[in-house]
Design a protein around this motif. Sequence first.
Motif: not given
Length: 465
Positions: A228-233, A247-253, A397-400, A423-433
């Motif tokens: 659920r990548g549209e839920v930012l944090h 799958l959105l993964c925002d992970v840092g060491a 992000y598609r944020i309702s 057409r983008f119903s299978d995209v909830r959230g994309i981030r590239i960091e």
Amino acid sequence: MSDWPAPTPTSALARRRDALRARLRAPALIASGFARPRNFLGNPYEFRASSHFLYLVGRQIEGAALLLESDAATLFVEPPAPDDVLWTGSPAALDQLERELELRVRPIEELARELWRAGETATLPPPDLETSEWLRSLLERPVEPDPDDSLSELDAALSDAMIEQRLVHDEAAIAQLRQAAALTIAAHRAGMSRTRPGLREAVVMAEMERSIRSAGGRLAYGPIVTVRGEVLHNDRHDGMLNDGDLLLCDVGAETPEGWAGDVTRTWPVSGRFSASQRDAYQAVLAAHDAAVAAVRPGTRFRDVHRIAARTLLEGLVGLGVFRGDVDELYERGAAGVFFPHGVGHLLGLDVHDLEDLGDRAGYPPGRSRATSLGEKYLRLDRDLAPGMAVTIEPGFYRISALLDDPSESERLGGALDRSALARFSDVRGIRIEDDVLVTETGNEVITGELEKEPSAVEARIAWTD
Ligand code: GLY
Ligand code: MN
Ligand code: MN
């Protein structure tokens, strides 16, 4: 990288202390803080010292304080107690610490007397209320925990001196950031390899943390591993990974000394992006690349944000999601509906570096936060300089809550084509960091080795082999 992160040399720590002392108007006391208890004192969260303390001392020593004066630096620590051996192992004796750190070390009980001798002493907004209370009683004055409230002139001057110094990373800091980047890259690759339909998000999250912990690091912030990548944090990890999800993964060491990595990748659970996912992903990637290309000395960070937002809008116009002229759409705030956060922030000892000092770190005098949807969450608006490190992290992000908000619809005034968006119903959230270091001539993406082209990402998702 060796198999375990290397510490900052003591000579580099001494240079930082000397440089800060030269900037001081009054003695300064930098507290390390205390471990926060989970409901009762005997069950603390893992201790993590204040970043200012780590910057100057390089060690996670609980309940310690560094006193800087114009002609001296002294570290005050709790001497080992007999029971420590039993419960936590024996901490270093003071004379051993003194030798290791090449710094004068005294028992903490001497601090009050030393402060009385030193006179009026500045401090920084403390990381927790217990430290705030401790400092208040030591300094015999209120200590403001909220940096955006009225700091005393003395404490504001110390905050500004610290910001000036920590904004630009020295060589030792850059070495730490590179180590954090390497740990972070390995974690994302481990997460990609572990991904497959039918698992829970928690399994991928655990694999990423395993990678970081087993290489000597720890998490720099609460990991985001979500379909659920549209839920930012989004901090939940109980969702299932289904075929067709992104799958959105925002992970840092962070390194043992606390220097952070902050990376997001978004990948398909199935191992292959669908056509619509790939199109949306390419629009974000174009925004990412355009923003990275703009990072160089002298560029105002707000302009980097605007470049990312406009490039995303161009992509969305190309995909038919928006109709109209990109400049006009930008002025109307259209980008903020799909990309409501800022393009990045400072990176260093904290994932949002120096944010404990409030907006005085991210915004220089004369600049302040905008109020518009697309720019109000931008945490940095300084002119970039060599040695600064920032993240670049556009998203889609598609944020309702935004798309269904009547005032947003009114603002977009028909520019949004909802049937094209469907057409983008299978995209909830994309981030590239990525994590980007400003160099003398431009920039270096220190996490750039990590795959982000769609085909390279797909190749890392091992289960499809
Ligand atoms: N990981 C939080 C952020 O990207 O800002
Ligand atoms: Mn970030
Ligand atoms: Mn992040």
